[in-house]
Design an enzyme around this catalytic site. Structure first.
Site, mmCIF file in Angstrom:
data_model
loop_
_atom_site.group_PDB
_atom_site.id
_atom_site.type_symbol
_atom_site.label_atom_id
_atom_site.label_comp_id
_atom_site.label_asym_id
_atom_site.label_seq_id
_atom_site.Cartn_x
_atom_site.Cartn_y
_atom_site.Cartn_z
ATOM 1 N N HIS A 9 6.862 4.744 13.115
ATOM 2 C CA HIS A 9 7.230 5.660 12.039
ATOM 3 C C HIS A 9 6.041 6.167 11.240
ATOM 4 O O HIS A 9 6.206 6.870 10.252
ATOM 5 C CB HIS A 9 8.220 4.987 11.069
ATOM 6 C CG HIS A 9 7.595 3.864 10.277
ATOM 7 N ND1 HIS A 9 6.920 4.073 9.105
ATOM 8 C CD2 HIS A 9 7.539 2.533 10.506
ATOM 9 C CE1 HIS A 9 6.479 2.909 8.640
ATOM 10 N NE2 HIS A 9 6.836 1.967 9.471
ATOM 11 N N GLU A 67 -0.946 -8.953 -1.421
ATOM 12 C CA GLU A 67 -1.460 -8.422 -0.156
ATOM 13 C C GLU A 67 -2.622 -7.456 -0.432
ATOM 14 O O GLU A 67 -2.662 -6.320 0.038
ATOM 15 C CB GLU A 67 -0.365 -7.720 0.658
ATOM 16 C CG GLU A 67 -0.695 -7.563 2.125
ATOM 17 C CD GLU A 67 0.389 -6.805 2.896
ATOM 18 O OE1 GLU A 67 0.546 -5.600 2.717
ATOM 19 O OE2 GLU A 67 1.095 -7.460 3.689
ATOM 20 N N ASP A 97 0.803 -1.225 0.000
ATOM 21 C CA ASP A 97 0.000 0.000 0.000
ATOM 22 C C ASP A 97 0.840 1.280 0.000
ATOM 23 O O ASP A 97 0.398 2.322 0.462
ATOM 24 C CB ASP A 97 -0.914 0.000 1.230
ATOM 25 C CG ASP A 97 -0.136 -0.293 2.511
ATOM 26 O OD1 ASP A 97 1.087 -0.045 2.519
ATOM 27 O OD2 ASP A 97 -0.738 -0.768 3.485
ATOM 28 N N ARG A 134 3.224 8.072 9.464
ATOM 29 C CA ARG A 134 3.073 9.485 9.141
ATOM 30 C C ARG A 134 1.988 10.163 9.989
ATOM 31 O O ARG A 134 2.150 11.273 10.459
ATOM 32 C CB ARG A 134 2.712 9.585 7.656
ATOM 33 C CG ARG A 134 2.766 10.936 7.038
ATOM 34 C CD ARG A 134 2.609 10.796 5.543
ATOM 35 N NE ARG A 134 3.860 10.421 4.911
ATOM 36 C CZ ARG A 134 4.747 11.279 4.452
ATOM 37 N NH1 ARG A 134 4.528 12.563 4.539
ATOM 38 N NH2 ARG A 134 5.859 10.865 3.894
ATOM 39 N N GLU A 177 -1.844 5.260 3.452
ATOM 40 C CA GLU A 177 -1.911 3.877 2.966
ATOM 41 C C GLU A 177 -3.335 3.383 2.720
ATOM 42 O O GLU A 177 -3.580 2.638 1.776
ATOM 43 C CB GLU A 177 -1.194 2.929 3.941
ATOM 44 C CG GLU A 177 0.325 3.039 3.938
ATOM 45 C CD GLU A 177 0.847 4.081 4.905
ATOM 46 O OE1 GLU A 177 0.027 4.871 5.448
ATOM 47 O OE2 GLU A 177 2.069 4.128 5.138
ATOM 48 N N HIS A 205 13.684 4.827 12.824
ATOM 49 C CA HIS A 205 13.426 5.034 11.391
ATOM 50 C C HIS A 205 14.148 6.302 10.936
ATOM 51 O O HIS A 205 14.208 7.293 11.679
ATOM 52 C CB HIS A 205 11.912 5.180 11.189
ATOM 53 C CG HIS A 205 11.462 4.996 9.782
ATOM 54 N ND1 HIS A 205 11.513 6.021 8.867
ATOM 55 C CD2 HIS A 205 10.961 3.927 9.128
ATOM 56 C CE1 HIS A 205 11.043 5.572 7.705
ATOM 57 N NE2 HIS A 205 10.700 4.307 7.833
HETATM 58 N N1 UDP Z 1 12.239 -4.314 10.181
HETATM 59 C C1 UDP Z 1 13.600 -4.566 10.031
HETATM 60 N N2 UDP Z 1 14.493 -3.744 10.670
HETATM 61 C C2 UDP Z 1 14.109 -2.708 11.471
HETATM 62 C C3 UDP Z 1 12.718 -2.464 11.620
HETATM 63 C C4 UDP Z 1 11.812 -3.282 10.955
HETATM 64 O O1 UDP Z 1 13.993 -5.486 9.331
HETATM 65 O O2 UDP Z 1 14.969 -2.013 12.010
HETATM 66 C C5 UDP Z 1 11.285 -5.161 9.422
HETATM 67 C C6 UDP Z 1 10.160 -5.790 10.218
HETATM 68 O O3 UDP Z 1 10.504 -7.071 10.662
HETATM 69 C C7 UDP Z 1 9.018 -5.827 9.216
HETATM 70 C C8 UDP Z 1 9.303 -4.660 8.304
HETATM 71 O O4 UDP Z 1 10.658 -4.303 8.488
HETATM 72 O O5 UDP Z 1 9.040 -6.989 8.419
HETATM 73 C C9 UDP Z 1 8.397 -3.516 8.658
HETATM 74 O O6 UDP Z 1 8.716 -2.419 7.907
HETATM 75 P P1 UDP Z 1 7.954 -1.039 8.116
HETATM 76 O O7 UDP Z 1 7.601 -0.896 9.565
HETATM 77 O O8 UDP Z 1 8.820 -0.031 7.464
HETATM 78 O O9 UDP Z 1 6.668 -1.201 7.222
HETATM 79 P P2 UDP Z 1 5.211 -1.748 7.494
HETATM 80 O O10 UDP Z 1 5.316 -3.160 7.970
HETATM 81 O O11 UDP Z 1 4.552 -0.867 8.495
HETATM 82 O O12 UDP Z 1 4.548 -1.684 6.155
#
Ligand code: UDP
Length: 393
Positions: free
Chosen positions: A226, A135, A113, A228, A149, A259
């Site tokens: 993180h 997804e 998304d 927004r 998103e 982040h």
């Molecule tokens: N993640 C990682 N290192 C970090 C923080 C998160 O590998 O320092 C991984 C986490 O396991 C997950 C993904 O990154 O699979 C999440 O990414 P993010 O939070 O950016 O995106 P969202 O899941 O909210 O779409």
């Protein structure tokens, strides 16, 4: 092969058996979730797979490309400091359009998304190229949360030809929006494939082992935040709640891979820098992050992917959001919603500190998001879609 024409599946005419599939990603979670699909597609000879990165995130993305051995054919390099989603969207559409003109793929595969995902779906639709959405069907029901998103998801679904839904709930969401049933495929979430792959293949770094060793006699809380929509007020308040909690309880500690977004960094430095038992880290690679999750007492996160990983790891999650498009995580007992009200969040931390029955009762459960075979399922579906006989059945 002609996979286009979103209105009538019977009009599909598969002339050629082989197909050119362009896979687009731009952020860390997209790379994690598309890596196993790309690897499956690349192992199928009839497909010519082209991998495009928008590089919506660069620093966050690069280690993941290495980890998953992902080679990109094109890099759109759209990232610049502090840009708006509209700038990312317009740059990605413009650059991708040129690639579509030259490569003429039969299908564009996008995931999730993000603004990159939306750009891929729109650009494909405008060129009358079929769009596959991995997804598909996640919804919170609140168009402004998560922002942007939730809006992206709805727009992407409008432009999508083949919807790969991770759960039956996601499938139901699409049906409610009148997506034809024949276009929805229940596949599970490919994040489980990636999680299993990384756990099998890699070990954590010495640096992360050392952080875990320093904190393993305590109750470590692993934090990611993180989103927004949290920048405005909630993030500051939630970090204050966490700081007070850690300062009050000497057997707790906070591990926070921060982040790179400057909004997150500024608030974090103001509130948490130099605080005892708070470990502020640079974002860590996936292997290390999994190790941190496995060794935490509690995970506090506004991330979507973390909610999907926790059931496999058997780790409790406080979801730092008011709603979740992944209610399966709450339902399987692994997660609780704690966002939107910092006082309530503080109370829940205290309550669970005093009586950590829920935290200790959380165990590995069958992951409601996937069984680790989702990428293969998606590749098989694409193979069957490109076969003339099965398409007109
Ligand atoms: N993640 C990682 N290192 C970090 C923080 C998160 O590998 O320092 C991984 C986490 O396991 C997950 C993904 O990154 O699979 C999440 O990414 P993010 O939070 O950016 O995106 P969202 O899941 O909210 O779409």
């Amino acid at each position: 092969m002609n996979l286009a024409n979103p209105t009538n599946p019977l009009e599909f005419k598969s002339i050629e058996v082989s197909a050119k599939i362009l896979v687009l990603f731009g952020t860390r979670p997209e790379a994690i979730k598309l890596a196993p699909v790309i690897n499956e597609l690349r192992s199928i000879k009839r497909f010519h797979t082209i991998v495009v990165s928008s590089s919506q995130h660069t620093d966050l993305l690069t280690p993941f490309l290495r980890l998953f051995d992902l080679e990109t054919d094109y890099d759109l390099k759209v990232m610049t400091d502090n840009q708006t989603p509209n700038q990312v969207l317009s740059k990605t559409i413009a650059s991708l359009d040129e690639i579509l003109e030259n490569e003429k793929p039969d299908l564009i595969l996008v995931q999730g998304d993000t603004t990159t995902t939306l750009a891929g779906a729109l650009t494909g639709f405008n060129r009358d190229i079929a769009v596959g959405h991995v997804e598909a069907g996640l919804r919170t029901g609140n168009i402004r949360s998560p922002f942007p998103e939730e809006m992206n998801r709805r727009l992407i679904s409008q432009a999508t030809t083949f919807h790969f839904a991770a759960t039956s709930e996601n499938r139901q969401n699409l049906l409610r929006e009148h997506v034809p049933e024949s276009r929805i495929y229940l596949t599970g979430n490919t994040i489980v494939d990636s999680l299993n792959f990384i756990r099998r293949k890699y070990s954590p770094s010495d640096a992360i082992r050392s952080v875990v060793n320093q904190t393993n006699r305590m109750r470590p809380i692993l934090l990611t935040t993180h989103r927004r929509e949290s920048f405005r007020r909630d993030m500051r308040e939630n970090l204050l709640v966490l700081r007070d909690f850690i300062q009050k309880h000497s057997n707790t500690c906070l591990i926070f891979p921060v982040h790179p977004n400057p909004n997150v960094r500024n608030i974090t430095n103001q509130i948490l820098k130099g605080v005892d038992r708070v470990h502020l880290l640079e974002p860590v690679d996936y292997t290390d992050f999994i190790h941190l999750m496995e060794n935490s007492w509690l995970i506090v996160s506004d991330s979507g992917g973390v909610q999907e990983e926790a059931p496999t790891l058997g780790k409790p999650v406080f979801i730092l959001r008011e709603n979740t498009e992944r209610p399966e995580a709450v339902r399987c007992g692994i997660a609780k919603l704690v966002g939107g009200n910092p006082r309530k969040f503080g109370r829940m931390l205290e309550d669970n500190y005093l009586a950590d029955t829920w935290i200790r009762s959380v165990k590995q459960v069958q992951n409601p998001f996937g069984d680790g075979k989702s990428a293969k399922r998606i590749a098989n579906i694409l193979t069957s879609l490109s076969r003339p006989l099965s398409i007109n059945k």
